[in-house]
Design a protein around this motif. Structure first.
Motif, short mmCIF file in Angstrom:
data_model
loop_
_atom_site.label_atom_id
_atom_site.label_comp_id
_atom_site.label_asym_id
_atom_site.label_seq_id
_atom_site.Cartn_x
_atom_site.Cartn_y
_atom_site.Cartn_z
N TYR A 170 -13.13 -5.87 49.58
CA TYR A 170 -13.22 -6.98 50.52
C TYR A 170 -13.88 -6.52 51.82
O TYR A 170 -13.95 -5.32 52.12
N LYS A 171 -14.35 -7.49 52.57
CA LYS A 171 -14.96 -7.25 53.89
C LYS A 171 -14.24 -8.11 54.92
O LYS A 171 -13.65 -9.14 54.58
N ASN A 172 -14.30 -7.69 56.17
CA ASN A 172 -13.77 -8.53 57.24
C ASN A 172 -14.66 -9.75 57.42
O ASN A 172 -15.88 -9.69 57.22
N PHE A 173 -14.05 -10.86 57.81
CA PHE A 173 -14.79 -12.12 57.94
C PHE A 173 -14.55 -12.73 59.31
O PHE A 173 -13.42 -13.12 59.64
N LYS A 174 -15.60 -12.74 60.12
CA LYS A 174 -15.58 -13.37 61.44
C LYS A 174 -14.42 -12.85 62.29
O LYS A 174 -14.26 -11.65 62.45
N ALA A 175 -13.57 -13.77 62.81
CA ALA A 175 -12.51 -13.37 63.74
C ALA A 175 -11.43 -12.55 63.03
O ALA A 175 -11.37 -12.48 61.80
N ALA A 176 -10.58 -11.93 63.85
CA ALA A 176 -9.52 -11.05 63.32
C ALA A 176 -8.66 -11.78 62.28
O ALA A 176 -8.32 -12.97 62.44
N GLY A 177 -8.31 -11.07 61.22
CA GLY A 177 -7.47 -11.62 60.18
C GLY A 177 -8.21 -12.33 59.07
O GLY A 177 -7.59 -12.80 58.11
N GLY A 178 -9.53 -12.41 59.16
CA GLY A 178 -10.33 -13.06 58.13
C GLY A 178 -10.88 -12.06 57.14
O GLY A 178 -11.27 -10.95 57.51
N TYR A 179 -10.93 -12.45 55.85
CA TYR A 179 -11.40 -11.56 54.81
C TYR A 179 -12.33 -12.29 53.85
O TYR A 179 -12.18 -13.50 53.61
N ASP A 180 -13.29 -11.55 53.32
CA ASP A 180 -14.33 -12.09 52.44
C ASP A 180 -14.38 -11.22 51.19
O ASP A 180 -14.47 -9.99 51.29
N TYR A 181 -14.35 -11.83 50.00
CA TYR A 181 -14.40 -11.05 48.77
C TYR A 181 -14.86 -11.93 47.62
O TYR A 181 -14.77 -13.16 47.66
N PHE A 182 -15.37 -11.28 46.57
CA PHE A 182 -15.71 -11.95 45.32
C PHE A 182 -14.55 -11.75 44.33
O PHE A 182 -13.91 -10.71 44.31
N ASP A 183 -14.34 -12.76 43.50
CA ASP A 183 -13.40 -12.64 42.39
C ASP A 183 -14.21 -12.92 41.12
O ASP A 183 -14.51 -14.06 40.79
N ASN A 184 -14.58 -11.85 40.44
CA ASN A 184 -15.40 -11.95 39.24
C ASN A 184 -14.59 -11.50 38.03
O ASN A 184 -14.01 -10.42 38.03
N ARG A 185 -14.55 -12.32 37.00
CA ARG A 185 -13.82 -12.00 35.78
C ARG A 185 -14.67 -12.38 34.58
O ARG A 185 -15.49 -13.30 34.66
N GLY A 186 -14.46 -11.69 33.49
CA GLY A 186 -15.21 -12.04 32.28
C GLY A 186 -14.76 -11.19 31.11
O GLY A 186 -14.16 -10.13 31.28
N SER A 187 -15.05 -11.65 29.90
CA SER A 187 -14.69 -10.89 28.71
C SER A 187 -15.50 -11.38 27.52
O SER A 187 -16.05 -12.49 27.51
N VAL A 188 -15.53 -10.53 26.50
CA VAL A 188 -16.08 -10.87 25.18
C VAL A 188 -14.99 -10.58 24.17
O VAL A 188 -14.39 -9.49 24.18
N SER A 189 -14.71 -11.53 23.29
CA SER A 189 -13.66 -11.39 22.29
C SER A 189 -14.23 -11.55 20.89
O SER A 189 -15.11 -12.40 20.67
N ILE A 190 -13.71 -10.76 19.97
CA ILE A 190 -14.14 -10.83 18.58
C ILE A 190 -12.92 -10.99 17.69
O ILE A 190 -11.95 -10.22 17.80
N ASN A 191 -12.94 -11.99 16.84
CA ASN A 191 -11.90 -12.14 15.82
C ASN A 191 -12.30 -11.25 14.64
O ASN A 191 -12.98 -11.67 13.72
N ALA A 192 -11.87 -9.97 14.69
CA ALA A 192 -12.35 -8.96 13.75
C ALA A 192 -11.91 -9.25 12.32
O ALA A 192 -12.68 -9.10 11.37
#
Length: 527
Positions: A170-192
């Motif tokens: 995460y990074k600080n965002f503007k005034a004190a107490g603010g935070y900036d971040y990405f939430d990236n999720r993903g997957s590949v599934s196989i019914n073996a």
């Protein structure tokens, strides 16, 4: 909804729901079966309410790749002829060999905290995509860009732990107490095969039936994982391997963070139609940036093999159980064992290495005879130094956050949750969380901070739950949500939190928030 169906219908195939996230294919199949029994007037479904049936139809519509086609899923007036052809997805392709669903993901909360002049908010926007090829290969992707300035007690937690709850970098965002971040999720599934699923992804996992988990929770940030799930007869067996980030300090400039690793085996068994039991075995590798292939063997209890290589890793063992009582109640629990010395347990002398915790809970649908009112009561207790290790690599953390309970260790917690759905689109919830915990005091490690190595303790005996700078906290939330259109909600929330320390003064917070969210769960802070 799944809790209610599991308890009220006695569906034994839903009893493996201790493993989360749910398997979309298997879960949809079971809900489809229950829906068919409702349509046939089967006596086993007579306790389901009209709201239950409404929720099942919505569930099946939102999992249309695995449910039977229904005319009711289709929109009467698609947007620009190509969008919202079905009510559940902004854009959908559904053919026998290919499925694709795309949905925008948006949430905005505006918060006001008594005595705090800061502009408090949560702003998230992104997209969610899932797809499937030939009913064998599935993929999902979830990306959001987030900015937030949270209530003061959350800001204080972030400063102490150098982490944003549930996030990673995460990074600080503007005034004190603010935070900036990405939430990236993903997957590949196989019914073996018919009975085995394999998933490679970057996301979160959870083991348990409660509001909390003492084994593995989704409180910390996303992690790279490889998962094998085998489901046959009355057994469900999950093997999970993860790459984690050990404790670290933020520094300026770009650099590669170190790594540590996690391995878990979890076996559940439907012992009867009403009883499910499970055995859990996990270890966080204590070798930085090095995967130990001794742990890749997907069988339980590798302590002998671990000893063969001279490993000092601390394996975690656990037990889970849940029992449905007369299709009225569900009693559930967990036990986690980090380490113990039997003769010291018998003496009850507070030996530091007796490290364990347990959970007990009850779920009561249609509580006190009121339809669609659900009550859940839960207790969690964890002894000092549980989840700790002799260094910051082997402890039970990821990205400066606990892998299990957000409080860490040395606490007793009580939770009460009431959920009520009086109308199809109206959701009400009241939640109360009370706990006491022993914090470090005067530079002495009392075993609550699992980021601190246990070798920093000052004695071997006399450690009991709550010892140290004892804090007592009560957190009450009242939430009302209304669904304007499919998966588009407006939320209003009132929160009152007190935090009273034996040494260091008392604090309190009263917070009101109002927000809108689309295809997204509400962000909250339950600690």
């Amino acid at each position: 909804m799944l809790d209610r169906l599991e308890i009220k219908t006695g569906n034994v195939n839903l009893m493996h729901s201790t493993v989360k996230p749910f398997n979309r294919r298997l879960t949809t199949h079971e809900v489809e079966n229950i829906d068919s029994l409702v349509a046939a007037g089967d006596p086993s479904t007579k306790s389901l309410t009209e709201i239950d049936q409404y929720n099942m139809q919505r569930f099946l519509m939102n999992n249309s790749e695995w449910s039977k086609p229904r005319e009711s899923y289709n929109s009467k007036k698609p947007f620009l002829k190509s969008f919202y052809k079905t009510k559940g997805n902004f854009f959908e392709i559904n053919t026998p060999d290919f499925f694709l669903a795309f949905n925008p993901v948006i949430q905005y909360q505006q918060m006001v905290e008594k005595g705090n002049s800061q502009n408090l908010f949560y702003n998230s926007r992104g997209a969610s995509i899932r797809g499937m090829i030939s009913k064998k290969v599935a993929f999902d992707l979830y990306i959001t860009d987030n900015q937030e300035r949270d209530p003061l007690y959350v800001q204080d937690w972030i400063r102490r732990n150098t982490a944003v709850p549930g996030a990673r970098y995460y990074k600080n965002f503007k005034a004190a107490g603010g935070y900036d971040y990405f939430d990236n999720r993903g997957s590949v599934s196989i019914n073996a095969t018919k009975y085995i699923d394999i998933q490679l992804g970057y996301d979160k996992n959870f083991i348990g039936d409660g509001h909390r988990s003492l084994l593995l929770s989704d409180f910390s940030g996303n992690a790279l994982f490889l998962k094998f799930n085998t489901r046959i007869w009355k057994f469900n067996y999950e093997n999970l391997f993860m790459e984690l980030i050990p404790n670290y300090r933020r520094a300026s400039g770009d650099y590669v963070l170190p790594r540590k690793y996690f391995r878990m085996n979890y076996l559940t068994f439907n012992a009867t139609k009403w009883l499910n039991v499970g055995v859990f075995d996990a270890v966080v590798f204590g070798r930085q940036d090095h995967f130990d292939f001794q742990y890749i063997v997907p069988v339980m209890f590798l302590r002998p093999a671990e000893s063969d290589i001279g490993s000092g890793d601390k394996a975690k063992l656990g037990l889970t159980a849940k029992a449905n009582i007369k299709k009225k109640l569900q009693v559930y629990g967990q036990f986690v064992l980090d380490e113990f010395v039997l003769k010291q347990v018998v003496k009850n002398n507070g030996f530091w290495a007796n490290k364990y915790g347990y959970q007990l809970g009850v779920k009561y649908p249609d509580a006190f005879g009121v339809k669609n009112l659900d009550l859940q009561v839960e207790s969690n207790r964890v002894r000092p130094f549980t989840y700790t290790h002799n260094d910051s690599i082997g402890n039970y953390t990821h990205y400066n956050q606990p892998l299990a309970h957000p409080l860490g260790a040395n606490f007793q917690e009580y939770i009460g949750i009431l959920k009520y759905q009086p109308l199809n689109k109206l959701y009400l919830q009241a939640k109360a969380i009370y706990y006491y915990q022993g914090l470090d005091s005067a530079g002495i490690n009392f075993g609550s901070n699992i980021n601190a190595g246990y070798n920093t303790r000052t004695r071997d005996f006399g450690y009991f739950v709550g010892d140290g700078n004892k804090v007592k906290s009560m957190n009450i939330n009242l939430l009302a949500s209304y669904e304007l259109k499919e998966n588009l909600f407006v939320d209003a929330n009132l929160q009152r939190r007190t935090y009273n320390r034996a040494v260091g003064g008392n604090t309190s917070a009263t917070i009101f928030s109002f927000g809108v969210r689309w295809n997204m769960a509400r962000r909250n802070f339950d600690f």
